[in-house]
Each structure stands twice: as structure tokens, then as C-alpha cells.
Design a protein around this motif. Sequence first.
Motif, mmCIF file in Angstrom:
data_model
loop_
_atom_site.group_PDB
_atom_site.id
_atom_site.type_symbol
_atom_site.label_atom_id
_atom_site.label_comp_id
_atom_site.label_asym_id
_atom_site.label_seq_id
_atom_site.Cartn_x
_atom_site.Cartn_y
_atom_site.Cartn_z
ATOM 1 N N ALA A 1 28.924 43.941 37.316
ATOM 2 C CA ALA A 1 30.044 43.159 37.836
ATOM 3 C C ALA A 1 31.383 43.764 37.440
ATOM 4 N N LEU A 2 31.486 44.249 36.228
ATOM 5 C CA LEU A 2 32.729 44.896 35.798
ATOM 6 C C LEU A 2 32.978 46.190 36.568
ATOM 7 N N ARG A 3 31.936 46.842 36.995
ATOM 8 C CA ARG A 3 32.109 48.094 37.736
ATOM 9 C C ARG A 3 32.756 47.858 39.097
ATOM 10 N N TRP A 4 32.397 46.754 39.749
ATOM 11 C CA TRP A 4 32.919 46.472 41.088
ATOM 12 C C TRP A 4 33.895 45.297 41.108
ATOM 13 N N ALA A 5 34.419 44.939 39.948
ATOM 14 C CA ALA A 5 35.303 43.777 39.884
ATOM 15 C C ALA A 5 36.631 44.072 40.573
ATOM 16 N N PRO A 6 37.246 43.072 41.216
ATOM 17 C CA PRO A 6 38.588 43.272 41.792
ATOM 18 C C PRO A 6 39.613 43.443 40.679
ATOM 19 N N ARG A 7 40.524 44.378 40.843
ATOM 20 C CA ARG A 7 41.471 44.696 39.776
ATOM 21 C C ARG A 7 42.860 45.038 40.320
ATOM 22 N N GLY A 8 43.162 44.546 41.497
ATOM 23 C CA GLY A 8 44.436 44.895 42.100
ATOM 24 C C GLY A 8 45.594 44.100 41.535
ATOM 25 N N ARG A 9 45.417 42.786 41.325
ATOM 26 C CA ARG A 9 46.504 41.929 40.895
ATOM 27 C C ARG A 9 46.142 41.206 39.610
ATOM 28 N N SER B 1 46.037 38.021 39.175
ATOM 29 C CA SER B 1 45.128 36.917 39.467
ATOM 30 C C SER B 1 43.683 37.392 39.569
ATOM 31 N N ASP B 2 43.487 38.635 40.034
ATOM 32 C CA ASP B 2 42.132 39.187 40.075
ATOM 33 C C ASP B 2 41.563 39.336 38.674
ATOM 34 N N ARG B 3 42.372 39.845 37.771
ATOM 35 C CA ARG B 3 41.895 39.998 36.397
ATOM 36 C C ARG B 3 41.606 38.642 35.752
ATOM 37 N N THR B 4 42.411 37.648 36.073
ATOM 38 C CA THR B 4 42.148 36.306 35.549
ATOM 39 C C THR B 4 40.827 35.765 36.079
ATOM 40 N N LEU B 5 40.547 36.002 37.359
ATOM 41 C CA LEU B 5 39.279 35.567 37.946
ATOM 42 C C LEU B 5 38.093 36.247 37.276
ATOM 43 N N VAL B 6 38.213 37.548 37.026
ATOM 44 C CA VAL B 6 37.124 38.283 36.369
ATOM 45 C C VAL B 6 36.859 37.717 34.983
ATOM 46 N N ARG B 7 37.902 37.487 34.217
ATOM 47 C CA ARG B 7 37.718 36.955 32.871
ATOM 48 C C ARG B 7 37.112 35.558 32.892
ATOM 49 N N ALA B 8 37.536 34.738 33.832
ATOM 50 C CA ALA B 8 37.030 33.368 33.881
ATOM 51 C C ALA B 8 35.552 33.334 34.243
ATOM 52 N N VAL B 9 35.174 34.039 35.316
ATOM 53 C CA VAL B 9 33.786 33.991 35.781
ATOM 54 C C VAL B 9 32.842 34.611 34.756
ATOM 55 N N LEU B 10 33.203 35.801 34.245
ATOM 56 C CA LEU B 10 32.332 36.461 33.273
ATOM 57 C C LEU B 10 32.351 35.750 31.923
ATOM 58 N N GLY B 11 33.472 35.167 31.556
ATOM 59 C CA GLY B 11 33.517 34.406 30.305
ATOM 60 C C GLY B 11 32.587 33.206 30.344
#
Length: 571
Positions: A364-372, A374-384
Motif C-alpha cells: 500500500a505504501l508503494r502505490w499510495a497517493p502522495r501528491g497533496r 490531504s493524500d498523505r493524511t489519508l494514507v496515515r489515517a487508513v494505515l494507522g
Amino acid sequence: MSDHTPESPRPADATEPSGRAGTSEPDALSKAPQPEPHDTAPEPPRVPVYAQRQGQQPDPWGRVSPQPSALSTLRPAAPAAIGGATLGCVAATAVLSALLLGDGLGLNALIVAVPATLGAFFAARTAGRRLRPWTAFWAVGGLALLAVPALRDAGWPVFLAIVSAVGLGSLALHGNRSWLGVFLGSLGLFSSMADGLAWGGRGVRARMEGSRGRLGVVLRSVAVAVVLLIVFGALFASADAAFADVLGSLMPDVSVGDSPWRFLLFAVGLVGALAAAYAAAAPVRWDGITVRRGKARGRLEWALPLIVLNALFAVFIAVQLTVLLGGYDKVMATTDLSYSAYARQGFWQLLWATVLTLLVIALALRWAPRGRGSDRTLVRAVLGVLCLLTLIVVASALRRMDLYVDAYGLTRLRISVAAVELWLGVVLVLIMAAGVFGARMLPRAVAASAAVGVLAFGLVSPDGLIAEQNVQRYRDHHSIDIDYLRGLSADAVPALDTLPEPLRSCALRDIERSLRSDDAPWYATSWGESRARDILRKRTPDLRAGSCDGSRTGTGGTDRDGDESDPYDPY
């Protein structure tokens, strides 16, 4: 005139008068004096640009120069000649390996590692490398792991400690940071063996050529000293029995029949020490291998599968909370399985679920959205949330193992997989911390947690814990499997010594025979063996044949009975 060479200046007498400049008369050029051939500078040869940059002429035969290997591009330039201090440490490591390692493992592993570590330190200092905090941590951790063979008699934690010590030592020599760098760095010592051996050979030849006889003097002096020690040591040993006992306990027992084995150990110590010194002087920078990140996916494509997985985890955990809080009575009321069968049914599945969750997080971290942002916040929330739910799954798996051990007793396999599950929980906590504080140190933190786990596993004496738990279980439920306990190592003797007779003698019979036939010297004897000998010396077990028939007792109360055998545990 070529662009590569400047135009030669015209001679002063060849300039035209200002009044005749630009004339078109035919005799204008004929009347101008012509330069002599020797007045013009010769034109330099034309050299292509690529040849000028490389400082060499192109190959007229069109041969292609060999490209450097991938390993040579990651390793710096060849180090300087091996120093005298490093060479001495390498020789000491080889000699100590041949003399001490042939009788088993104990304190000798740490004794052999000390000069090898010093040789690597001297080589790194000569190459101008500085001691960094993580390098010191890996080095100290590797030496600490070598204390496990000196303390424990059980072979399986000793093997884990030796392998981990080699991996930490290799990390200390290479000092990498990325995931791939940490993984390859723990194995990178093997890539320096051939280069290290050639490096050491060149250093020895250079010293022999430039010593002007001094090396020969040193070798003759050492030979004379050894002869004097042997002659006078033999005389003093024959003159005094006490001195002979002290000398015999200190000196290794080397026989002619062990010569091939000792020579092999000498070669292993020599190659290993040279590889460590060469890696310290010219480490391979495995971090130079870059792994491309996967193409970032859209929010819906990336987050929807993980949200569904989180929902599944939440439902499973809601069911598991009743077991975690209700205990055995709740299990019997809600399922048709016995106490132990319920625990055995789920532990292995939950262990694999934890491992697969870590794989899902990595992908999931390999293909996670990382443009903005808010994308990084979404990644941290879902994976957390996924990590937090997986931690509860780890707690459920450990609870099941606790129920399983309560029903059947503790074994080597059960304590091993429980330790692995506990370490996976630590990895999940580290991943959650990386999501908050940054993932720069995460690869090294995971490797450090694994090393600390192996060290703790060896120091707590797993065989001793197994014996203690089964002895306590016998006191509580009058259930014990002596046939299994008698196969433990000498680390289990203190706990087994507290059993009543004849169970005590039955449990200690095989261990006592093994210790009686083992005459390993002090440097190959662990503290666990010495302590077991002291206990058995005070109260020798009854070794009469047939006294231990039917040593397996009942499994305890009928309300906790399950299958009489454990198909998942061959040990």
C-alpha cells in the motif's frame, strides 16, 4: 581551419597597405610577399572530443572497454595497503579460531570475535572512516549476542544469536539506511571475502619485500619462544601435578587427528577477519541501489480495498473481545470446541494474518497517493487504523497461545512462535511511530528490534522457561510430560531439580549422562552447563533402567481435556 585549433597570426610583412585594401586588381596579391613554409606553425593533429576527455586515443580495432561491475560502482576506491595492526589482529583471529573453536561454542566465540573487531576498527581508522552512533550500536549489539553461547547450553537460541551477530557485524561495517541497504548490508560481509583475501595477500608480500629481514627475525623469535614454552612447560608440568592441572585446563587439547578440522577453522577465521577488515576499509554502499516507487494510484483505487479490510478486521475483533474478556467459560458456551482445540485452531491463522498485513502495508505504501497534503493524511489515517486493528489481532493470537499452553504445556515451538508474534507486534508499533515522526529510521529500527529480540530470547533461557512452566503446571494440575522434558538442555536442570522423585531422576537422567560424557574445556563450556553440573553433583539422579516407564502423567482436569497429541508441534 578547424574549430579545434586557433588560426595562426599572419606575419607583419604580409599585411596589405591600407590604401590597397579590398582592391580587385589581379596584381594586388601577386605583389604581396608570400610567407615562407617554415614561418607557418604546424597544425596539431585533430583529436575527437571524447578522446580528449578520456585522455587516450580511440582503439583502432573498435574494441569496447569492459564496463565496471555493479558492485565496483557501489564500493569506493581500493583501500591502502593493510596496516600492521590490522594484519596482527587477522593473524590472532585465525590462530584463536583454530585453537578454540574446535571443541564447541561458549566463551570462545566472544574471544575470537574481539581481535576480528579490533582489526576492522584499525582498518576503518586507516581509511579515514569515523565511528557513528549506529555503527557503534551494531558493533556492540553483535558482541553482546556472542554472550549467549557463553551463558546458555541450548543449541537453538545459540544458533540464532550467532547468525544475528554476523548480520549485525556486517551492518556495522557497511552502515546502510534504506530497506534494501539494511537487508543487503547484513549479508554484505560475504561479498568482501575474495577481495579481502587478495588484499591481505598483497599486504603480506609488500611487507616481506620491504622488511629487509625484519620479518624473518620476528618469525624466528616467535618460534624460539614457542619452543621454550613447550620444553619448560612440559618440565614444570611433570614436576608438579597441580601446575599440570592448571596448564591442562588453560591450554587447548590439540591432537594430530584434529589437524584437518583445525586447519579449516584457521582458514575460516583468516578469511572472515580479512573480509571484515576489507569491508571496514572499503564498504559497499548498498544504499546506492535505488528502488523505484510504484506509480501513485487514485484515492478510490488505493483506499477502498484497505477500508474494506479495516471493516473486516473490526468485525473479527468485536467477536474476539468476548473471548479476550470472557475466558474459557465463554469459549465453551459459544463454541462446540474444547478449550485447547479452540486455541490451537486460531493461533496459526492469526499469525499468518499478521504477516500478510505487514505485506499489505508495504504494498500500500508503494502505490499510495502522495501528491497533496490531504493524500498523505489519508494514507496515515487508513494505515494507522489497520496497524491498530492488527495489534489487537496480535493480542488475540497471544491470548490463544496462552490458552494452548495452559492446556498442553510450553514447548520450544510454542515459545518460538509466540516470540515471533510478539516481535511482529513491535514492528507494527514502529510503523505507527514512523507515520507520526517520519520513516527515515524505520529500516534500522526494525533491524534493531529483531536483534534485541534475539538477544532477549537467548538471555531469558527458553529451555529454562519451558521447564519452569511445566513444573508449575504439574504442581497445579498434576500433569507433566517427562518424555519431552528429558530432551531439554542443561539450562532446564535448575527447574527440573525441584520435581519430586522419581520424576526428578527421570527428567534429569539423559541430561546427566550427556554432561558426564562431555569433557569440553572451559572456553567451550557455557555457564548453564557449569551450573547444571554443580546441581547434579550435590544430588545425582537415579539412573536405574526401567525406573522411568510410564513417565507421562494425565492431562489434568477433564474440563480442559483436548486431543492427546499436538499435530502442530513436532518438538
